[in-house]
Design a protein around this motif. Structure first.
Motif, PDB file in Angstrom:
ATOM      1  N   UNK A 188       2.878   9.998   4.966  1.00 16.28           N
ATOM      2  CA  UNK A 188       3.407   8.759   4.377  1.00 16.28           C
ATOM      3  C   UNK A 188       2.533   8.163   3.285  1.00 16.28           C
ATOM      4  N   UNK A 189       1.449   8.817   2.931  1.00 17.73           N
ATOM      5  CA  UNK A 189       0.454   8.191   2.052  1.00 17.73           C
ATOM      6  C   UNK A 189       1.044   7.678   0.739  1.00 17.73           C
ATOM      7  N   UNK A 190       1.949   8.414   0.122  1.00 14.17           N
ATOM      8  CA  UNK A 190       2.473   8.020  -1.192  1.00 14.17           C
ATOM      9  C   UNK A 190       3.330   6.758  -1.118  1.00 14.17           C
ATOM     10  N   UNK A 191       3.896   6.456   0.041  1.00  9.68           N
ATOM     11  CA  UNK A 191       4.782   5.306   0.161  1.00  9.68           C
ATOM     12  C   UNK A 191       4.056   4.014   0.528  1.00  9.68           C
ATOM     13  N   UNK A 192       2.844   4.119   1.086  1.00 11.39           N
ATOM     14  CA  UNK A 192       2.231   2.973   1.756  1.00 11.39           C
ATOM     15  C   UNK A 192       1.933   1.773   0.857  1.00 11.39           C
ATOM     16  N   UNK A 193       1.337   1.940  -0.320  1.00  9.14           N
ATOM     17  CA  UNK A 193       1.054   0.746  -1.134  1.00  9.14           C
ATOM     18  C   UNK A 193       2.308  -0.068  -1.444  1.00  9.14           C
TER      19      UNK A 193
ATOM     20  N   UNK B 296      -3.892  11.644   4.428  1.00  7.51           N
ATOM     21  CA  UNK B 296      -4.877  10.593   4.678  1.00  7.51           C
ATOM     22  C   UNK B 296      -4.228   9.229   4.869  1.00  7.51           C
ATOM     23  N   UNK B 297      -3.011   9.200   5.420  1.00  9.73           N
ATOM     24  CA  UNK B 297      -2.324   7.930   5.662  1.00  9.73           C
ATOM     25  C   UNK B 297      -3.150   7.010   6.560  1.00  9.73           C
TER      26      UNK B 297
END
Length: 325
Positions: free
Chosen positions: A20-25, A55-56
């Motif tokens: 999910x790392x790309x969606x988190x910010x 690296x979420x």
């Protein structure tokens, strides 16, 4: 799971992490935006790391050190989306809980509609569902087939094309967590729990990147769902066996009568017998397989293993969270 001082928490936003790392910010930014619009300042955002390969968890851990209203519940390995969601609900402290996937297919702004609907009704759950499924024809028809098969076989029908996103009251969440199911199909459990539940149509956006739900996983989920909420396949195997027995008796009678009428006849000779035996053997193995699946479900339930194992929580339960800035 409440910690000291959590009683004032108005809302818990719960989401799971897996690639999910790309969606988190963007997800966190939209959460803060909608919470500000609703004038909710006593809240927490709970992320459950379901053994994410990226690296979420590291990103969320860094945010926890900056914003105490963010929490990370890290599981010891990947237990699956539904069990990870239950882990998040178990560690949420809010009087209302908003469960949402963080892939932005349904944006956090959907909370405004859910909040308004719950405020204007006596509902304990307001959930989203798709009137028109997103994606190509394979995804649309695959989803339609999934829900059609489940609802036709299940003793607890579920709103077709229901999505993860839903707003729940504390008493409903506590009741859901008290079910004790070890074979977890979350949509079915949520429907079976009862209370007043209302649906709102929502349009899911197409996510960037590939979904982790493969065709195999969807088929496995259907099998898990049906065998967890219905005994109809067992009864179906009984009827299939009974019909097969009648067919075999009819065939045997036909062979005997045909032989008496025409002793020289070989119309139903060795090949026909082999074909019938093979067919009935296949039906027998299918029936045994159905029974075996249910026995496996009983085995898993009686083991009483936990649905998930928590490796780490940040901030810890003794540290304050769910407070104002």
């Amino acid at each position: 799971m409440k910690a000291p001082g959590d009683e004032a928490c108005v809302l818990s936003v719960v989401s799971t992490l897996y690639g999910s790392r790309t969606f988190l910010p963007e997800f966190v930014a939209q959460c803060h935006e909608v919470l500000a619009e609703l004038d909710i300042d006593k809240f927490e955002i709970v992320f459950v790391d379901d053994g994410s390969p990226d690296d979420s968890a590291h990103w969320v851990r860094e945010q926890c050190r900056v914003d105490p209203r963010m929490r990370l519940v890290q599981l010891s390995r990947n237990f699956g989306h539904h069990k990870a969601a239950l882990a998040g609900l178990a560690h949420a402290c809010g009087e209302r809980v908003f469960l949402i996937d963080c892939d932005l297919e349904v944006p956090p702004l959907f909370l405004k509609r859910l909040w308004s609907r719950m405020r204007d009704s006596a509902a304990d759950v307001v959930y989203g569902y798709q009137e028109v499924r997103k994606g190509g024809w394979i995804e649309r028809w695959g989803g339609k087939l999934f829900w059609s098969l489940f609802n036709s076989l299940s003793d607890s029908p579920v709103q077709e094309s229901v999505v993860t996103e839903r707003l729940m009251t504390r008493r409903y969440v506590d009741a859901l967590l008290g079910l004790g199911d070890r074979n977890v199909f979350l949509a079915g459990m949520m429907s079976w729990t009862g209370f007043v539940q209302l649906g709102l149509p929502v349009e899911k956006l197409r996510r960037s990147g590939r979904s982790s739900y493969t065709l195999y996983k969807r088929a496995a989920l259907l099998l898990e769902a049906v065998t967890s909420f219905s005994a109809k396949p067992l009864y179906a195997s009984l009827w299939v066996g009974a019909i097969s027995l009648l067919i075999s008796f009819a065939n045997a009678g036909y062979v005997v009568v045909n032989k008496l009428i025409d002793p020289a006849s070989t119309a139903l000779g060795y090949p026909s017998v082999v074909a019938l035996l093979t067919a009935f053997f296949g039906l027998l193995m299918i029936s045994l397989g159905v029974v075996g699946i249910y026995v496996a479900r009983i085995f898993v339930q009686t083991q009483q293993r936990p649905l998930f194992i928590v490796k780490d929580i940040e901030p810890s339960a003794s540290e304050p969270h769910c407070n104002d800035d």
